[in-house]
Design a protein around this motif. Structure first.
Motif, PDB file in Angstrom:
ATOM      1  N   GLU A 153      -2.918   8.351  17.565  1.00 26.58           N
ATOM      2  CA  GLU A 153      -3.083   6.998  17.005  1.00 26.58           C
ATOM      3  C   GLU A 153      -3.329   7.197  15.377  1.00 26.58           C
ATOM      4  O   GLU A 153      -3.293   6.090  14.728  1.00 26.58           O
ATOM      5  N   VAL A 154      -4.071   8.199  14.918  1.00 25.14           N
ATOM      6  CA  VAL A 154      -4.403   8.474  13.780  1.00 25.14           C
ATOM      7  C   VAL A 154      -3.247   8.615  12.884  1.00 25.14           C
ATOM      8  O   VAL A 154      -3.220   8.195  11.711  1.00 25.14           O
ATOM      9  N   ARG A 155      -2.103   9.572  13.395  1.00 31.88           N
ATOM     10  CA  ARG A 155      -1.012   9.777  12.487  1.00 31.88           C
ATOM     11  C   ARG A 155      -0.414   8.553  11.700  1.00 31.88           C
ATOM     12  O   ARG A 155      -0.214   8.750  10.614  1.00 31.88           O
ATOM     13  N   PRO A 156       0.129   7.633  12.545  1.00 32.37           N
ATOM     14  CA  PRO A 156       0.500   6.524  11.709  1.00 32.37           C
ATOM     15  C   PRO A 156      -0.150   5.961  10.486  1.00 32.37           C
ATOM     16  O   PRO A 156       0.182   5.588   9.415  1.00 32.37           O
ATOM     17  N   ILE A 157      -1.474   5.723  10.881  1.00 36.96           N
ATOM     18  CA  ILE A 157      -2.534   5.481   9.786  1.00 36.96           C
ATOM     19  C   ILE A 157      -2.511   6.301   8.766  1.00 36.96           C
ATOM     20  O   ILE A 157      -2.151   5.760   7.459  1.00 36.96           O
ATOM     21  N   ALA A 158      -2.562   7.526   8.994  1.00 36.89           N
ATOM     22  CA  ALA A 158      -2.568   8.480   7.703  1.00 36.89           C
ATOM     23  C   ALA A 158      -1.294   8.347   6.901  1.00 36.89           C
ATOM     24  O   ALA A 158      -1.102   8.303   5.848  1.00 36.89           O
ATOM     25  N   LEU A 159      -0.172   8.455   7.685  1.00 38.49           N
ATOM     26  CA  LEU A 159       1.221   8.283   6.915  1.00 38.49           C
ATOM     27  C   LEU A 159       1.275   6.980   6.221  1.00 38.49           C
ATOM     28  O   LEU A 159       1.804   6.965   5.038  1.00 38.49           O
ATOM     29  N   ARG A 160       0.836   5.944   6.595  1.00 42.91           N
ATOM     30  CA  ARG A 160       0.864   4.695   5.938  1.00 42.91           C
ATOM     31  C   ARG A 160       0.051   4.787   4.551  1.00 42.91           C
ATOM     32  O   ARG A 160       0.323   4.241   3.418  1.00 42.91           O
ATOM     33  N   ARG A 161      -1.240   5.542   4.626  1.00 43.08           N
ATOM     34  CA  ARG A 161      -1.869   5.879   3.516  1.00 43.08           C
ATOM     35  C   ARG A 161      -1.365   6.795   2.480  1.00 43.08           C
ATOM     36  O   ARG A 161      -1.265   6.476   1.292  1.00 43.08           O
ATOM     37  N   GLN A 162      -0.542   7.560   3.232  1.00 51.47           N
ATOM     38  CA  GLN A 162       0.078   8.494   2.227  1.00 51.47           C
ATOM     39  C   GLN A 162       1.206   7.826   1.589  1.00 51.47           C
ATOM     40  O   GLN A 162       1.269   8.103   0.311  1.00 51.47           O
ATOM     41  N   LEU A 163       1.820   6.912   2.147  1.00 49.50           N
ATOM     42  CA  LEU A 163       2.904   6.249   1.411  1.00 49.50           C
ATOM     43  C   LEU A 163       2.241   5.171   0.378  1.00 49.50           C
ATOM     44  O   LEU A 163       2.957   5.060  -0.638  1.00 49.50           O
ATOM     45  N   ALA A 164       0.969   4.719   0.462  1.00 49.66           N
ATOM     46  CA  ALA A 164       0.466   4.076  -0.564  1.00 49.66           C
ATOM     47  C   ALA A 164       0.372   4.854  -1.750  1.00 49.66           C
ATOM     48  O   ALA A 164       0.503   4.592  -2.784  1.00 49.66           O
ATOM     49  N   GLY A 165      -0.001   6.253  -1.340  1.00 44.77           N
ATOM     50  CA  GLY A 165      -0.198   7.277  -2.455  1.00 44.77           C
ATOM     51  C   GLY A 165       1.102   7.416  -3.249  1.00 44.77           C
ATOM     52  O   GLY A 165       1.114   7.816  -4.389  1.00 44.77           O
TER      53      GLY A 165
END
Length: 325
Positions: free
Chosen positions: A282-294
């Motif tokens: 569940e965390v992986r897509p959240i972290a990846l979307r935050r990575q994309l914002a970066g």
């Protein structure tokens, strides 16, 4: 909308596990700041698989076409090919978001970091992890006090892990593969980001099967002067992938378990998860979307939280140092 309001055109080289996960994170958000401008992989089978799951993603004929269609290029190919694609993107004036390690040759990685400057970043998702954010908050609140020791332990029932079987050719080879490069690197990044520079490597590494990657490591080092013990094993455990990153101090202990779950040690010695802790799936897509914002901020030349090329190189230096013990 102004130009900067438009979703960033991200090109993807590599239709393996990581490329597909990033596409999933982009398409799983209705307001993603990124769009997939082009996808290419030398494997028709990989492209067909991703195309079946994401038919709207434009596929192109080669890596040059990915670069031409993009403002930033995500390099998610096997490690030996990373810098060729990354240099082509930089030469065309694009930024680069690269999988780790930067390269399989340290001298080449050092040269690339010197060339690229701030025009690139590396995908260490702990930079955007909710679990890591909880650790940082607890540290700031004094839950650890003065750090005394850090322990990192990873274990696998087999290597490569079951979902990596299609990439076993390189993931279990000495030149590019192994769990130290693939998994331990993330926890060394976390140690460096939260505790400080890595140095003082000592220990042993076991390569019992000719031509294949390591099966055990037993290492000591320092992170910002804090003693670190690092162990890794293939076999002898039931879990496909189990890991802990534990920081102990004079006021208490905290840890990250199984990639995502932040925990604090209770007075009775047991570890209790944060109330809002979520499993890695569940965390992986959240972290990846935050990575994309970066990635968007990096491409615009704005401050970002992603792993810099210099940080990634420092981690790679430590990883290759371990494998040379």
């Amino acid at each position: 909308m102004t130009t900067t309001d438009q979703p960033l055109a991200l090109g993807i080289i590599g239709a393996g596990i990581m490329g597909e996960r990033l596409i999933g994170a982009i398409h799983g958000a209705s307001d993603s700041p990124v769009r997939v401008a082009a996808l290419w992989d030398p494997s028709p089978e990989a492209l067909a698989r991703v195309g079946a799951a994401f038919p709207a993603v434009p596929q192109v004929a080669d890596s040059d076409a990915v670069v031409a269609a993009s403002a930033c290029v995500y390099v998610a190919s096997p490690p030996a090919s990373h810098l060729g694609y990354a240099r082509a993107a930089l030469a065309a004036g694009r930024t680069v978001f690269c999988e780790k390690p930067l390269a399989i040759d340290l001298a080449d990685a050092r040269a690339f970091v010197a060339e690229a400057g701030a025009a690139g970043a590396v995908n260490f998702p702990f930079a955007s992890s909710p679990g890591v954010a909880a650790l940082e908050r607890w540290i700031a609140e004094g839950a650890v006090g003065t750090p005394r020791r850090l322990s990192i332990a990873v274990a696998f029932a087999r290597w490569p892990r079951p979902w990596q079987a299609d990439a076993a050719r390189w993931l279990d080879a000495r030149a590019e593969g192994g769990f130290t490069r693939e998994v331990v690197s993330h926890f060394l990044f976390l140690a460096r980001r939260l505790c400080g520079p890595l140095d003082g490597l000592a220990g042993t590494v076991s390569f019992p099967e000719p031509g294949r990657s390591e099966r055990a490591i037993d290492v000591t080092l320092r992170a910002g002067g804090i003693p670190v013990t690092l162990t890794g094993r293939v076999g002898g455990v039931a879990e496909d992938d189990h890991n802990t990153w534990t920081l102990e101090g004079d006021a208490g202990a905290i840890r990250l378990r199984d990639w995502a779950i932040a925990e604090r040690r209770a007075p009775d010695g047991t570890f209790t998860p944060a109330p809002d802790a979520l499993p890695n799936a569940e965390v992986r897509p959240i972290a990846l979307r935050r990575q994309l914002a970066g990635v968007v901020r990096m491409t615009r030349g704005e401050p970002h939280h992603l792993a810099t090329l210099a940080e990634a190189l420092a981690v790679q230096e430590a990883v290759e140092g371990i494998l040379a013990l």
